[in-house]
Scaffold this active site. Structure first.
Site, mmCIF file in Angstrom:
data_model
loop_
_atom_site.group_PDB
_atom_site.id
_atom_site.type_symbol
_atom_site.label_atom_id
_atom_site.label_comp_id
_atom_site.label_asym_id
_atom_site.label_seq_id
_atom_site.Cartn_x
_atom_site.Cartn_y
_atom_site.Cartn_z
ATOM 1 N N ARG A 14 97.938 76.073 41.728
ATOM 2 C CA ARG A 14 97.909 76.906 40.539
ATOM 3 C C ARG A 14 98.259 76.107 39.258
ATOM 4 N NH1 ARG A 14 98.224 82.547 41.296
ATOM 5 N NH2 ARG A 14 100.032 82.766 39.965
ATOM 6 N N ASP A 140 108.730 81.542 30.130
ATOM 7 C CA ASP A 140 107.871 82.735 30.222
ATOM 8 C C ASP A 140 108.103 83.526 28.940
ATOM 9 O OD1 ASP A 140 106.879 85.444 30.867
ATOM 10 O OD2 ASP A 140 106.834 84.771 32.934
ATOM 11 N N TYR A 153 114.418 88.277 37.115
ATOM 12 C CA TYR A 153 113.476 87.235 36.665
ATOM 13 C C TYR A 153 113.589 87.020 35.156
ATOM 14 C CZ TYR A 153 109.051 84.931 35.510
ATOM 15 O OH TYR A 153 108.097 84.068 35.016
HETATM 16 N N1 LIG Z 1 100.875 82.338 36.228
HETATM 17 C C1 LIG Z 1 101.164 82.859 35.052
HETATM 18 O O1 LIG Z 1 100.327 83.559 34.425
HETATM 19 C C2 LIG Z 1 102.515 82.637 34.442
HETATM 20 C C3 LIG Z 1 102.967 83.492 33.421
HETATM 21 C C4 LIG Z 1 104.222 83.260 32.871
HETATM 22 C C5 LIG Z 1 105.003 82.208 33.327
HETATM 23 N N2 LIG Z 1 104.534 81.396 34.319
HETATM 24 C C6 LIG Z 1 105.377 80.300 34.778
HETATM 25 O O2 LIG Z 1 104.560 79.134 34.917
HETATM 26 C C7 LIG Z 1 104.972 78.383 36.077
HETATM 27 C C8 LIG Z 1 103.787 78.215 37.018
HETATM 28 O O3 LIG Z 1 103.214 79.475 37.295
HETATM 29 P P1 LIG Z 1 102.430 79.754 38.660
HETATM 30 O O4 LIG Z 1 101.931 81.148 38.582
HETATM 31 O O5 LIG Z 1 101.506 78.614 38.936
HETATM 32 O O6 LIG Z 1 103.670 79.673 39.683
HETATM 33 P P2 LIG Z 1 103.707 80.192 41.213
HETATM 34 O O7 LIG Z 1 102.384 79.941 41.835
HETATM 35 O O8 LIG Z 1 104.245 81.568 41.259
HETATM 36 O O9 LIG Z 1 104.829 79.242 41.809
HETATM 37 C C9 LIG Z 1 104.725 77.825 41.717
HETATM 38 C C10 LIG Z 1 105.381 77.180 42.909
HETATM 39 O O10 LIG Z 1 106.787 77.380 42.892
HETATM 40 C C11 LIG Z 1 107.224 76.962 44.158
HETATM 41 N N3 LIG Z 1 108.514 77.591 44.508
HETATM 42 C C12 LIG Z 1 108.890 78.873 44.406
HETATM 43 N N4 LIG Z 1 110.150 79.021 44.881
HETATM 44 C C13 LIG Z 1 110.569 77.789 45.281
HETATM 45 C C14 LIG Z 1 111.748 77.277 45.869
HETATM 46 N N5 LIG Z 1 112.797 78.042 46.175
HETATM 47 N N6 LIG Z 1 111.811 75.958 46.147
HETATM 48 C C15 LIG Z 1 110.772 75.156 45.873
HETATM 49 N N7 LIG Z 1 109.625 75.568 45.326
HETATM 50 C C16 LIG Z 1 109.527 76.868 45.040
HETATM 51 C C17 LIG Z 1 106.126 77.324 45.166
HETATM 52 O O11 LIG Z 1 105.854 76.150 45.930
HETATM 53 P P3 LIG Z 1 105.177 76.203 47.433
HETATM 54 O O12 LIG Z 1 103.867 76.936 47.255
HETATM 55 O O13 LIG Z 1 105.016 74.779 47.793
HETATM 56 O O14 LIG Z 1 106.142 76.964 48.298
HETATM 57 C C18 LIG Z 1 104.955 77.730 44.254
HETATM 58 O O15 LIG Z 1 103.720 77.186 44.649
HETATM 59 C C19 LIG Z 1 106.139 79.146 36.670
HETATM 60 O O16 LIG Z 1 107.349 78.617 36.182
HETATM 61 C C20 LIG Z 1 105.957 80.557 36.152
HETATM 62 O O17 LIG Z 1 107.159 81.295 36.066
HETATM 63 C C21 LIG Z 1 103.319 81.602 34.884
#
Ligand SMILES: NC(=O)c1ccc[n+]([C@@H]2O[C@H](COP(=O)([O-])OP(=O)(O)OC[C@H]3O[C@@H](n4cnc5c(N)ncnc54)[C@H](OP(=O)(O)O)[C@@H]3O)[C@@H](O)[C@H]2O)c1
Length: 246
Positions: A14, A140, A153
């Site tokens: 992602r 975020d 969160y």
């Molecule tokens: N997606 C959005 O639209 C959005 C919006 C606002 C903010 N964000 C922020 O942007 C960042 C990336 O977003 P995303 O949606 O790509 O994130 P995501 O897919 O929800 O999570 C990213 C990775 O975090 C890892 N993770 C979660 N808990 C963990 C733990 N305890 N120890 C180690 N690794 C852990 C997981 O790794 P594994 O898969 O290897 O377990 C997961 O693949 C995040 O910080 C998120 O809060 C995203």
């Protein structure tokens, strides 16, 4: 970016993977951290190693195991001999409505979104100082304006925003510390967000009337690492204007 060594947490999939691809394409060597996504991490490593052999190392860790965090930094430095930037991207995300909040939920959300970035940054600080490096925290927009039912969160990301500013103060002048606050980029893979009506509601609140791309975050990470020598202690919203329209 050329030759810099960058550790990206949660980098296998992602937004994290898009960030890795962009930084690597610009010449960085990467340490890609993952927890459970081993096959995705290995696939990303082999994809990028085909471009530049030996340019990507993998590290596995559950970031809730705080004692493990300094070893991630040690493994990075052992492998590549230096560390120039830390991207705190890994995050857990699930609802915690008031009345149903548990200590386990608290430990998971605060642990991945706030505690791990702090302890990783603390462990990385000596190396980053040596390199005049930087930290980029992925925050975020809901760190400022709460997402309903996501009490813990929101608090964790609010803490991360505050941590970004504190670390900028603590680590200056050698190390710059900044954050990026994404708006809607990629929908979560589970939960209430699958509902089309909720998605359209959120998109409707952006000024640009669409979601962003993972590469919108990646290019901002790249900017903060390689092209922003006079920026520290700041958090940039990359959200299609949603945060001015909430
Ligand atoms: N997606 C959005 O639209 C959005 C919006 C606002 C903010 N964000 C922020 O942007 C960042 C990336 O977003 P995303 O949606 O790509 O994130 P995501 O897919 O929800 O999570 C990213 C990775 O975090 C890892 N993770 C979660 N808990 C963990 C733990 N305890 N120890 C180690 N690794 C852990 C997981 O790794 P594994 O898969 O290897 O377990 C997961 O693949 C995040 O910080 C998120 O809060 C995203």
């Amino acid at each position: 970016m050329q030759g810099k060594v960058i550790l990206v947490t949660g980098g296998a999939r992602r937004v994290g993977a898009a960030t890795c691809r962009r930084l690597h394409a610009q010449g960085a060597n990467l340490v890609v951290h993952y927890r459970a996504s081993e096959s995705e991490a290995r696939a990303l490593q082999s994809e990028l190693d085909q471009v530049r052999p030996g340019s990507v190392a993998l590290v596995q860790a559950n970031l809730l195991e705080t004692a493990r965090l300094p070893r991630l930094i040690d493994e990075t430095v052992t492998h590549f001999g230096r560390l120039d930037a830390l991207v705190n991207n890994a995050s857990s995300f699930f609802p915690t409505p008031l009345g149903e909040i548990t200590e386990d939920g608290w430990a998971d959300l605060i642990g991945s979104n706030l505690k791990a970035p702090l302890f990783l940054s603390q462990a990385a600080a000596p190396q980053l100082k040596r390199q005049q490096g930087c930290i980029v925290n992925i925050v975020d927009i809901h760190s400022e304006r709460p997402l309903k039912r996501y009490v813990v969160y929101n608090a964790a990301k609010g803490g991360l925003a505050s941590l970004t500013r504190s670390l900028a103060v603590e680590l200056a002048p050698e190390v710059r510390v900044n954050g990026i606050s994404p708006g809607p980029i990629l929908w979560p893979e589970e939960g209430e967000w699958m509902d089309e009506a909720s998605r359209q509601h959120i998109i409707g609140r952006t000024l640009l009337k669409r979601t962003g791309e993972p590469d919108d975050i990646a290019r901002t990470v790249s900017f903060l690492i390689a092209d922003a020598p006079y920026i520290t202690g700041q958090i940039i919203a990359v959200d299609g204007g949603r945060s001015v329209n909430l």
